[in-house]
Enzyme design. Structure first.
Site, PDB file in Angstrom:
ATOM      1  N   SER A 179      -8.514  -2.805  66.269  1.00 44.09           N
ATOM      2  CA  SER A 179      -9.607  -3.562  66.878  1.00 44.09           C
ATOM      3  C   SER A 179     -10.617  -2.705  67.632  1.00 44.09           C
ATOM      4  O   SER A 179     -11.753  -3.126  67.798  1.00 44.09           O
ATOM      5  CB  SER A 179      -9.056  -4.658  67.780  1.00 44.09           C
ATOM      6  N   HIS A 207      -8.468  -8.719  62.243  1.00 44.12           N
ATOM      7  CA  HIS A 207      -9.826  -8.240  61.936  1.00 44.12           C
ATOM      8  C   HIS A 207     -10.020  -7.952  60.454  1.00 44.12           C
ATOM      9  O   HIS A 207     -10.998  -7.327  60.066  1.00 44.12           O
ATOM     10  CB  HIS A 207     -10.125  -6.966  62.729  1.00 44.12           C
ATOM     11  N   LYS A 238     -11.375 -15.616  64.591  1.00 44.54           N
ATOM     12  CA  LYS A 238     -12.416 -14.630  64.284  1.00 44.54           C
ATOM     13  C   LYS A 238     -13.207 -15.110  63.059  1.00 44.54           C
ATOM     14  O   LYS A 238     -14.007 -16.017  63.194  1.00 44.54           O
ATOM     15  CB  LYS A 238     -11.773 -13.254  64.141  1.00 44.54           C
TER      16      LYS A 238
HETATM   17  C1  LIG Z   1      -7.992 -10.796  68.491  1.00 46.80           C
HETATM   18  C2  LIG Z   1      -6.680 -10.255  68.130  1.00 46.80           C
HETATM   19  C3  LIG Z   1      -5.511 -10.967  68.407  1.00 46.80           C
HETATM   20  C4  LIG Z   1      -5.516 -12.197  69.247  1.00 46.80           C
HETATM   21  O1  LIG Z   1      -5.989 -13.300  68.575  1.00 46.80           O
HETATM   22  P1  LIG Z   1      -6.479 -14.557  69.439  1.00 46.80           P
HETATM   23  O2  LIG Z   1      -6.550 -15.643  68.459  1.00 46.80           O
HETATM   24  O3  LIG Z   1      -7.798 -14.165  70.012  1.00 46.80           O
HETATM   25  O4  LIG Z   1      -5.463 -14.777  70.500  1.00 46.80           O
HETATM   26  C5  LIG Z   1      -4.324 -10.470  67.925  1.00 46.80           C
HETATM   27  N1  LIG Z   1      -4.269  -9.310  67.246  1.00 46.80           N
HETATM   28  C6  LIG Z   1      -5.367  -8.584  66.997  1.00 46.80           C
HETATM   29  C7  LIG Z   1      -5.253  -7.308  66.236  1.00 46.80           C
HETATM   30  C8  LIG Z   1      -6.604  -9.028  67.442  1.00 46.80           C
HETATM   31  O5  LIG Z   1      -7.697  -8.305  67.230  1.00 46.80           O
END
Ligand SMILES: *Cc1c(COP(=O)(O)O)cnc(C)c1O
Length: 385
Positions: A179, A207, A238
């Site tokens: 990330s 991602h 996302k």
């Molecule tokens: C954003 C993210 C999460 C968390 O997801 P949410 O739905 O925002 O709680 C978990 N793992 C990774 C790699 C992320 O980038």
């Protein structure tokens, strides 16, 4: 006194200029935000990769489902689970080329729930040093042995695997796309190691879904490794324009988690509207690749090209996460503030999210950006760094 102690600590954070603040923002479009003073910004700091949060089909699906209640009012096991939740789980399993999927309330909770649910204290987890905080926290609550391998260093991972004398099961867990750096996990090597050492491979594609792979289904598809990952984790928050998280894999894993995972069992489910929005977003991702998936790729290539021409030293890569490492935390915050003045929201990422000395601006590209948006933010960056 507790409050005094906390205040002292807060002051230390302030002295280091690492205080975090919340900005209230209203998204007029997927990439156009407005603050309370009415100032508007082009947003390069969200994870709205496909811009589906404002797609008419997604909004109306969410509204239609809201007719069946704005909240779910209970855990899925006790109160009954909306039709939309089951439909979405079946669609996600198919999309991820897995037998079954299970939805949790967030991606964060999915990592906690999967690791807490499956890993016993006698087991060993091997975890990449740049894994997301939710994986780190998930590892901690298992009380298993956790071995951190240097980022994407497959030789170091193999050494640790060889040295492991634990009699329990082995798990390797990694982000699919990291990330903060936007680089991709070395899945082909991980799958080879898995075949040699027989661990359970867990990949968090938060991602990668809606970003990588011919069908946008993530890293397994990107590398041609469908069916080779034991558990694929993802988020609905996302590219899929909603909220919630999920895990997909063999039905034994999923049935086990449904029965044993405390973060799944003891929390009220997300609302019917949230499932419905993600389901509509998933359908658009699959059916309208030109407008979303391919447009995201075009935008990513375009801005990476502009940066290259302008000699802006961003980290190389192919994903829409584009970090510009400036090093110093204060400078990073300053440049981000100047960008905001110029009408662009870009994240300033500082310790403890990244290591000391690796503070950075982090731009994320969306399919909803226009070429004009991408040109303008490049010009703004050139004038500021
Ligand atoms: C954003 C993210 C999460 C968390 O997801 P949410 O739905 O925002 O709680 C978990 N793992 C990774 C790699 C992320 O980038």
């Amino acid at each position: 006194m507790l409050l005094n102690d906390l205040q002292v600590e807060l002051q230390q954070i302030k002295n280091l200029e690492l205080t975090r603040n919340i900005k209230e923002l209203r998204f007029l479009t997927p990439v156009q935000g407005m603050d309370k003073t009415g100032q508007q910004y082009t947003v390069f700091s969200s994870n709205n990769y496909l811009g589906l949060t404002h797609a008419p089909e997604v909004i109306s699906a969410s509204q239609r489902a809201a007719a069946f209640g704005t909240g779910s009012t209970g855990s899925r096991l006790t109160t009954g689970s909306s039709f939309e939740s089951g439909e979405l789980e079946r669609a996600l399993a198919k999309f991820k080329h897995a037998e079954k999927a299970l939805i949790f309330n967030t991606g964060y909770m999915t990592n906690l729930g999967v690791l807490y649910g499956l890993v016993k204290p006698r087991d060993t987890i091997f975890s990449d040093s740049l894994n997301h905080a939710s994986i780190i926290d998930g590892c901690r609550i298992t009380r298993a042995q956790v071995k951190i391998y240097p980022h994407s260093d497959m030789a170091a991972l193999e050494t640790l695997l060889k040295q492991d004398r634990n009699t329990g099961h082995k798990f390797v867990v990694t982000d699919g796309v990291f990330s903060m750096d936007g680089d991709i996990a070395k899945l082909p090597e991980l799958v080879q190691l898995k075949e040699k050492y027989g661990f359970c491979l867990i990949v968090d594609d938060a991602h990668a879904v809606g970003v990588l792979g011919e069908d946008g289904s993530g890293t397994a598809s990107h590398f041609g490794l469908l069916g080779k990952i034991d558990l694929q984790i993802g988020t609905l928050s996302k590219a899929l324009a909603s909220e919630g998280g999920y895990v997909a894999g063999n039905s034994i894993y999923i049935d086990y988690l449904m029965n044993k995972s405390r973060p799944f069992i003891f929390s009220t489910a997300i609302s019917p509207g949230a499932y419905a929005a993600a389901l509509a977003a998933l359908q658009l991702l699959e059916e309208e690749r030109e407008s979303y998936l391919y447009k995201l790729r075009e935008n990513t290539q375009y801005i990476r090209c502009l940066f290259k021409e302008a000699k802006i030293p961003v980290l190389a890569g192919i994903t829409p996460i584009i970090p510009l490492v400036l090093g110093d935390a204060r400078r990073t915050v300053e440049v981000a503030a100047q960008l905001a003045k110029a009408g662009f929201l870009v994240s300033a990422i500082r310790p403890p999210t990244v290591e000391q000395g690796k503070s950075r601006l982090r731009l994320t590209v969306s399919a909803a950006h226009s070429f004009e948006d991408l040109k303008k933010v490049t010009e703004a960056l050139v004038s500021l760094i």
